[in-house]
Motif scaffolding. Structure first.
Motif, PDB file in Angstrom:
ATOM      1  N   ARG A 157       0.827  -1.207   0.000  1.00 18.61           N
ATOM      2  CA  ARG A 157       0.000   0.000   0.000  1.00 18.61           C
ATOM      3  C   ARG A 157       0.866   1.263   0.000  1.00 18.61           C
ATOM      4  O   ARG A 157       0.842   2.064   0.919  1.00 18.61           O
ATOM      5  CB  ARG A 157      -0.969  -0.028   1.174  1.00 18.61           C
ATOM      6  CG  ARG A 157      -2.058  -1.101   1.010  1.00 18.61           C
ATOM      7  CD  ARG A 157      -2.988  -1.154   2.182  1.00 18.61           C
ATOM      8  NE  ARG A 157      -2.255  -1.228   3.420  1.00 18.61           N
ATOM      9  CZ  ARG A 157      -1.629  -2.324   3.840  1.00 18.61           C
ATOM     10  NH1 ARG A 157      -1.679  -3.446   3.128  1.00 18.61           N
ATOM     11  NH2 ARG A 157      -0.961  -2.306   4.957  1.00 18.61           N
ATOM     12  N   GLU A 158       1.638   1.399  -1.067  1.00 25.32           N
ATOM     13  CA  GLU A 158       2.483   2.587  -1.228  1.00 25.32           C
ATOM     14  C   GLU A 158       1.855   3.473  -2.297  1.00 25.32           C
ATOM     15  O   GLU A 158       1.781   3.076  -3.458  1.00 25.32           O
ATOM     16  CB  GLU A 158       3.883   2.151  -1.644  1.00 25.32           C
ATOM     17  CG  GLU A 158       4.802   3.303  -1.941  1.00 25.32           C
ATOM     18  CD  GLU A 158       6.213   2.821  -2.295  1.00 25.32           C
ATOM     19  OE1 GLU A 158       6.648   1.774  -1.764  1.00 25.32           O
ATOM     20  OE2 GLU A 158       6.857   3.481  -3.124  1.00 25.32           O
ATOM     21  N   TYR A 159       1.392   4.631  -1.882  1.00 28.50           N
ATOM     22  CA  TYR A 159       0.681   5.491  -2.815  1.00 28.50           C
ATOM     23  C   TYR A 159       1.319   6.867  -2.891  1.00 28.50           C
ATOM     24  O   TYR A 159       2.099   7.253  -2.034  1.00 28.50           O
ATOM     25  CB  TYR A 159      -0.785   5.626  -2.383  1.00 28.50           C
ATOM     26  CG  TYR A 159      -1.490   4.298  -2.272  1.00 28.50           C
ATOM     27  CD1 TYR A 159      -1.752   3.542  -3.414  1.00 28.50           C
ATOM     28  CD2 TYR A 159      -1.858   3.792  -1.029  1.00 28.50           C
ATOM     29  CE1 TYR A 159      -2.382   2.309  -3.311  1.00 28.50           C
ATOM     30  CE2 TYR A 159      -2.493   2.562  -0.922  1.00 28.50           C
ATOM     31  CZ  TYR A 159      -2.747   1.827  -2.064  1.00 28.50           C
ATOM     32  OH  TYR A 159      -3.355   0.611  -1.966  1.00 28.50           O
ATOM     33  N   TYR A 160       0.946   7.568  -3.927  1.00 26.40           N
ATOM     34  CA  TYR A 160       1.442   8.928  -4.151  1.00 26.40           C
ATOM     35  C   TYR A 160       0.259   9.818  -4.498  1.00 26.40           C
ATOM     36  O   TYR A 160      -0.572   9.430  -5.338  1.00 26.40           O
ATOM     37  CB  TYR A 160       2.439   8.943  -5.317  1.00 26.40           C
ATOM     38  CG  TYR A 160       3.700   8.179  -5.002  1.00 26.40           C
ATOM     39  CD1 TYR A 160       4.849   8.836  -4.587  1.00 26.40           C
ATOM     40  CD2 TYR A 160       3.730   6.777  -5.090  1.00 26.40           C
ATOM     41  CE1 TYR A 160       6.003   8.128  -4.268  1.00 26.40           C
ATOM     42  CE2 TYR A 160       4.873   6.068  -4.763  1.00 26.40           C
ATOM     43  CZ  TYR A 160       6.010   6.745  -4.356  1.00 26.40           C
ATOM     44  OH  TYR A 160       7.140   6.047  -4.034  1.00 26.40           O
ATOM     45  N   ALA A 161       0.182  10.980  -3.905  1.00 25.23           N
ATOM     46  CA  ALA A 161      -0.889  11.920  -4.257  1.00 25.23           C
ATOM     47  C   ALA A 161      -0.848  12.165  -5.762  1.00 25.23           C
ATOM     48  O   ALA A 161      -1.883  12.330  -6.409  1.00 25.23           O
ATOM     49  CB  ALA A 161      -0.719  13.218  -3.484  1.00 25.23           C
ATOM     50  N   SER A 162       0.368  12.147  -6.325  1.00 27.91           N
ATOM     51  CA  SER A 162       0.484  12.428  -7.765  1.00 27.91           C
ATOM     52  C   SER A 162      -0.161  11.333  -8.617  1.00 27.91           C
ATOM     53  O   SER A 162      -0.489  11.568  -9.782  1.00 27.91           O
ATOM     54  CB  SER A 162       1.954  12.599  -8.150  1.00 27.91           C
ATOM     55  OG  SER A 162       2.695  11.457  -7.782  1.00 27.91           O
ATOM     56  N   ASP A 163      -0.365  10.130  -8.046  1.00 29.21           N
ATOM     57  CA  ASP A 163      -1.085   9.081  -8.787  1.00 29.21           C
ATOM     58  C   ASP A 163      -2.518   9.507  -9.069  1.00 29.21           C
ATOM     59  O   ASP A 163      -3.173   8.965  -9.953  1.00 29.21           O
ATOM     60  CB  ASP A 163      -1.162   7.785  -7.961  1.00 29.21           C
ATOM     61  CG  ASP A 163       0.192   7.134  -7.808  1.00 29.21           C
ATOM     62  OD1 ASP A 163       1.104   7.480  -8.589  1.00 29.21           O
ATOM     63  OD2 ASP A 163       0.343   6.298  -6.892  1.00 29.21           O
ATOM     64  N   TYR A 164      -3.015  10.441  -8.260  1.00 29.98           N
ATOM     65  CA  TYR A 164      -4.427  10.821  -8.373  1.00 29.98           C
ATOM     66  C   TYR A 164      -4.620  12.142  -9.120  1.00 29.98           C
ATOM     67  O   TYR A 164      -5.710  12.691  -9.102  1.00 29.98           O
ATOM     68  CB  TYR A 164      -5.047  10.943  -6.972  1.00 29.98           C
ATOM     69  CG  TYR A 164      -4.780   9.765  -6.058  1.00 29.98           C
ATOM     70  CD1 TYR A 164      -4.998   8.459  -6.493  1.00 29.98           C
ATOM     71  CD2 TYR A 164      -4.302   9.954  -4.772  1.00 29.98           C
ATOM     72  CE1 TYR A 164      -4.742   7.373  -5.650  1.00 29.98           C
ATOM     73  CE2 TYR A 164      -4.050   8.884  -3.930  1.00 29.98           C
ATOM     74  CZ  TYR A 164      -4.267   7.603  -4.375  1.00 29.98           C
ATOM     75  OH  TYR A 164      -4.014   6.539  -3.538  1.00 29.98           O
ATOM     76  N   PHE A 165      -3.563  12.637  -9.751  1.00 30.81           N
ATOM     77  CA  PHE A 165      -3.706  13.944 -10.422  1.00 30.81           C
ATOM     78  C   PHE A 165      -4.848  13.945 -11.447  1.00 30.81           C
ATOM     79  O   PHE A 165      -5.606  14.902 -11.547  1.00 30.81           O
ATOM     80  CB  PHE A 165      -2.388  14.368 -11.079  1.00 30.81           C
ATOM     81  CG  PHE A 165      -1.382  14.960 -10.118  1.00 30.81           C
ATOM     82  CD1 PHE A 165      -1.701  15.182  -8.778  1.00 30.81           C
ATOM     83  CD2 PHE A 165      -0.095  15.311 -10.551  1.00 30.81           C
ATOM     84  CE1 PHE A 165      -0.780  15.722  -7.884  1.00 30.81           C
ATOM     85  CE2 PHE A 165       0.828  15.861  -9.672  1.00 30.81           C
ATOM     86  CZ  PHE A 165       0.488  16.070  -8.346  1.00 30.81           C
ATOM     87  N   ASP A 166      -4.978  12.859 -12.213  1.00 31.45           N
ATOM     88  CA  ASP A 166      -6.068  12.801 -13.212  1.00 31.45           C
ATOM     89  C   ASP A 166      -7.424  12.834 -12.521  1.00 31.45           C
ATOM     90  O   ASP A 166      -8.329  13.563 -12.922  1.00 31.45           O
ATOM     91  CB  ASP A 166      -5.953  11.528 -14.055  1.00 31.45           C
ATOM     92  CG  ASP A 166      -4.838  11.654 -15.094  1.00 31.45           C
ATOM     93  OD1 ASP A 166      -4.923  12.581 -15.914  1.00 31.45           O
ATOM     94  OD2 ASP A 166      -3.885  10.849 -15.050  1.00 31.45           O
ATOM     95  N   LYS A 167      -7.536  12.019 -11.470  1.00 31.14           N
ATOM     96  CA  LYS A 167      -8.800  11.949 -10.740  1.00 31.14           C
ATOM     97  C   LYS A 167      -9.148  13.286 -10.111  1.00 31.14           C
ATOM     98  O   LYS A 167     -10.299  13.739 -10.151  1.00 31.14           O
ATOM     99  CB  LYS A 167      -8.680  10.907  -9.621  1.00 31.14           C
ATOM    100  CG  LYS A 167      -9.387   9.618  -9.953  1.00 31.14           C
ATOM    101  CD  LYS A 167      -9.444   8.729  -8.721  1.00 31.14           C
ATOM    102  CE  LYS A 167     -10.242   7.484  -9.086  1.00 31.14           C
ATOM    103  NZ  LYS A 167      -9.809   6.308  -8.368  1.00 31.14           N
TER     104      LYS A 167
END
Ligand code: ATP
Ligand code: MG
Length: 559
Positions: free
Chosen positions: A95-105
Motif C-alpha cells: 500500500r504505497e501510494y502517491y498523491a500524484s497518482d491521483y492527479f487525473d482523478k
C-alpha cells in the motif's frame, strides 16, 4: 502493556464508537509524508500512531507520499522516508501510494465542482487574493471573476492545464463563502500554475493541487476512515468536509492531535534542511539531528523510539516534551541489553612498579550484570595501564574518593592499586603515575577486609586499541530554540559545544571486532554506538547517552 496492545486515548474512543455504531467496519489510516526532507522524531509519533492503530484494530495503514508540490520534492527523500519507516519497524506492504497518482482523478473532480458552480478560475494575483480575503475582523470581498459562467470556467481551466497561461496569472478556486468567519473557507485556492517538472509525473502537469484540495480527496479515494493530522489543521477541517460533501464521495474523518515538540530541538523539516544546507551539521544523519537517520546513527534503537512514542501518548493540546524523556527510553533499554566494556576517554599512564614487566594475565569481567546469561570475557592486565585523567587528583577535594598520591583504589575486575609517585612534564602537567598493586586483592577484594572507596575502569596499555569518541550535547542551548532575541533566527540558539571529539581514547581489545551500529556501555562513561561512517581502521564511537540523567542540572541552568 505490550507495544501492540491498545492504549486508550481520545482517538481510540472515536474509533471504538465508529466501530460500535457500524459507521465503519474496518479502520484504515495513512501516514502522509511530504517528500521534502528526512523524517524526524515528530514523524515517528505520527507513524507509531497510524501504523499502531491499524495494527491493534486489525485494520490497514497506507503510506502515501504527499507529493503535490513539485518544487521541493525529490526522490532522495522518498527513498530515505521508506528506509526510515522500515527501520522503525513498520510495514505498509503493497500500500504505497502517491498523491500524484491521483492527479487525473483530482482534475476530474475539479471539473465536476466547476460544473456544479462550486469552483471558478480566478485572475487575481496571489497578493490580490490575500487582500480580497479580508481578516478575522473584516469580511472578504468577492473576486470579480467569481460570477464567470460554467462554460467559461471549464474552458479556462482546460487552458490552464494545457499551459496556455503564465505562472501566477490564474488559479482555480472553490466557491465557498467569502463572509465565513473561517478564513480557510473564503474561496480557497485549489490549483495553481507551476511550470516545473515533478519527480514522478515529470512535465505532464503544469497545474498542481493545493494541500487542502488534494488531501481529503486522497484520503477519500483510498477509503481512509480516520485521517489523523496535527492541530494546525483543525481550522481546515470544515473545508476538508466541504469538498467531500460537495462531491458526494466517501467521507473520511479528519481528527487532529497535538504534534510532538521536543525540548532543545527543532522539529521542522524546513529548519532542519536549513541546518544541513548551511553546514551547521554534517548532514541529515548527523548524530545530533532529531531525524530518524540521525538518531539511528547516534545509536538509538527502533524499539526505544517506539517506546518513547507510546509513553508520550496522544493529546489535544500542544506541549514540549523534555529531551530527557527520549534519552531515558534508550538508557533504560540499553541498561538491560548493552554489553559492558572498559574504555578510557582521556588516558593517563599508570605504571605498576611491582608487577613484572614481562607478565600479563587475563582477568574475568562480567558482560552484563543485568543479565548474567551473557557470561564473562577476559580482559588483559599488565604493568602498564591507562586510567581516566580525571580519576586522579593531585590535591583531592572533599568527597573525591578516587586516586590521589598515597591513596588506594580498586581497578574494576583486577586489583587494588596505590599511588606512590606522580611524574610531571616540564610544564608541570601530570603525565604518569607510579603505583603498586596488592596481589592479594585479585578480583577486587582484600583478604584482610580493608576497604577502598573508589573503583576505576582501566585498560592495559600494551593491549588497548585506539578509538575516536564523539561526545554530544543538545544541538540547541535553549529549551525552545524558536524563542530568539529580536532580529535573530533559531540558529542563534545553536549550542557551540554540541559535539566534542576525542581522538586518542583507549579501549579494551575485545572491541577490536566491533562493527558499525554495535552498542556498548563503557563502564562509568555512558552508552556508545560504533559510527556507521568509518574514516579509517580506527573505530569511532558516538555517545548515545550518558549513564545518568544529567537533565535536572541542565534544566536549572537554562531556566
Ligand atoms: P514539518 O513541519 O517538519 O515540515 P510536516 O507536517 O510538514 O512537518 P509532513 O511530511 O507533511 O511534514 O508530515 C507527515 C505527517 O507527519 C503528517 O501527518 C504530520 O501531521 C505528521 N507530523 C509532522 N510533524 C509532526 C510532529 N512534530 N508531531 C507529530 N506528527 C507530526
Ligand atoms: Mg506538511
Amino acid at each position: 502493556m505490550s507495544e501492540t496492545e491498545k492504549r486508550k486515548n481520545f482517538i481510540t474512543e472515536i474509533i471504538d464508537k465508529d466501530l460500535a455504531s457500524g459507521k465503519c467496519k474496518k479502520i484504515q489510516t495513512r501516514f502522509p509524508p511530504e517528500p521534502n526532507g528526512y523524517l524526524h522524531i515528530g514523524h515517528a509519533k505520527s507513524i507509531c500512531l497510524n501504523f499502531g492503530l491499524a495494527k491493534s484494530y486489525n485494520g490497514l495503514c497506507n503510506l502515501r507520499f504527499d507529493d503535490t508540490n513539485p518544487s521541493k520534492e525529490e526522490s532522495e527523500y522518498v527513498k530515505s522516508i521508506k528506509e526510515d519507516i522500515k527501520w522503525l519497524g513498520f510495514d505498509w506492504g503493497r500500500r504505497e501510494y502517491y498523491a500524484s497518482d491521483y492527479f487525473d482523478k483530482l482534475y476530474t473532480y475539479a471539473v465536476e465542482l466547476i460544473k456544479k458552480e462550486k469552483a471558478y478560475v480566478c485572475g487575481l494575483t496571489l497578493d490580490q487574493i490575500r487582500e480580497f480575503r479580508g481578516t478575522l475582523t473584516k469580511p472578504g470581498k468577492d473576486s470579480p471573476y467569481r460570477t464567470r459562467s460554467v462554460e467559461q470556467n471549464l474552458e479556462l481551466f482546460e487552458k490552464m492545464k494545457k499551459g496556455e497561461f503564465l505562472e501566477g496569472s490564474k488559479v482555480l478556486r472553490a466557491k465557498t463563502d467569502m463572509a465565513s468567519p473561517n478564513l480557510n473557507l473564503r474561496d480557497p485556492v485549489m490549483y495553481r500554475i507551476l511550470k516545473q517538472a515533478h519527480h514522478r509525473t515529470t512535465d505532464r502537469w503544469c497545474i498542481y493541487p493545493t494541500y487542502d484540495w488534494a488531501h481529503g480527496l486522497c484520503d477519500s479515494i483510498e477509503g481512509i476512515t480516520h485521517s489523523l493530522c496535527t492541530l494546525e489543521f483543525e481550522n481546515h477541517r470544515p473545508l476538508y468536509d466541504w469538498f467531500l460533501k460537495e462531491l458526494g464521495v466517501f467521507c473520511s474523518q479528519q481528527i487532529e492531535f497535538a504534534r510532538l515538540n521536543l525540548s532543545h530541538t527543532i522539529l521542522s523539516k524546513r529548519k532542519l534542511l536549513y541546518l544541513v544546507e548551511e553546514g551547521y551539521v554534517e548532514g541529515w544523519d548527523d548524530p545530533r539531528m532529531p531525524t530518524l537517520s540521525g538518531l539511528k546513527r547516534r545509536g538509538y534503537t527502533p524499539s526505544s523510539i517506539r517506546k518513547f512514542c507510546d509513553q508520550i501518548g496522544v493529546a489535544k493540546f500542544n506541549s514540549i516534551v523534555e529531551l530527557g524523556v527520549l534519552e531515558n527510553s534508550i538508557r533504560n533499554e540499553l541498561n538491560k541489553t548493552a554489553p559492558r566494556v572498559m574504555g578510557v576517554l582521556n588516558p593517563l599512564k599508570v605504571t605498576i612498579t611491582n608487577y613484572p614487566e614481562d607478565k600479563q594475565e587475563e582477568l574475568e569481567a562480567v558482560n552484563n550484570p543485568e543479565n548474567l546469561d551473557e557470561g564473562t570475557r577476559k580482559v588483559p592486565f599488565s604493568n602498564r595501564l591507562y586510567i581516566e585523567r580525571d580519576d586522579f587528583m593531585e590535591e583531592p577535594v572533599k568527597k573525591f574518593y578516587r586516586l590521589a598520591l598515597g591513596r588506594e583504589v580498586r581497578l574494576r575486575y583486577a586489583y587494588f592499586i596505590r599511588c606512590n609517585q606522580v611524574i610531571k612534564d616540564s610544564q608541570g602537567r601530570v603525565i604518569e603515575l607510579k603505583c603498586s598493586y596488592d596481589p592479594e586483592t585479585k578480583g577486587g577484594a582484600a583478604p584482610d577486609g580493608r576497604k577502598v572507596k573508589g573503583t576505576l575502569h582501566w585498560v592495559s596499555a600494551k593491549h588497548a586499541k585506539d578509538a575516536s569518541i564523539r561526545l554530544y550535547q543538545p544541538l540547541f542551548i535553549k529549551r525552545n530554540p524558536n524563542q530568539t532575541e529580536a532580529g535573530k533566527d533559531f540558529t542563534s540558539n545553536l549550542n557551540p559545544d554540541s559535539v566534542k571529539i576525542i581522538q586518542d581514547a583507549k579501549i579494551e581489545p575485545s572491541l577490536k571486532n566491533a562493527k558499525p551500529g554495535d552498542r556498548f556501555q563503557f563502564e562509568r562513561k555512558g552508552y556508545f554506538c560504533v559510527d556507521s561512517k568509518l574514516e579509517s581502521e580506527k573505530l569511532i564511537f558516538n555517545r548515545i547517552v550518558s549513564l545518568r540523567d544529567t537533565w535536572a542540572k541542565i534544566k536549572k541552568k537554562n531556566k
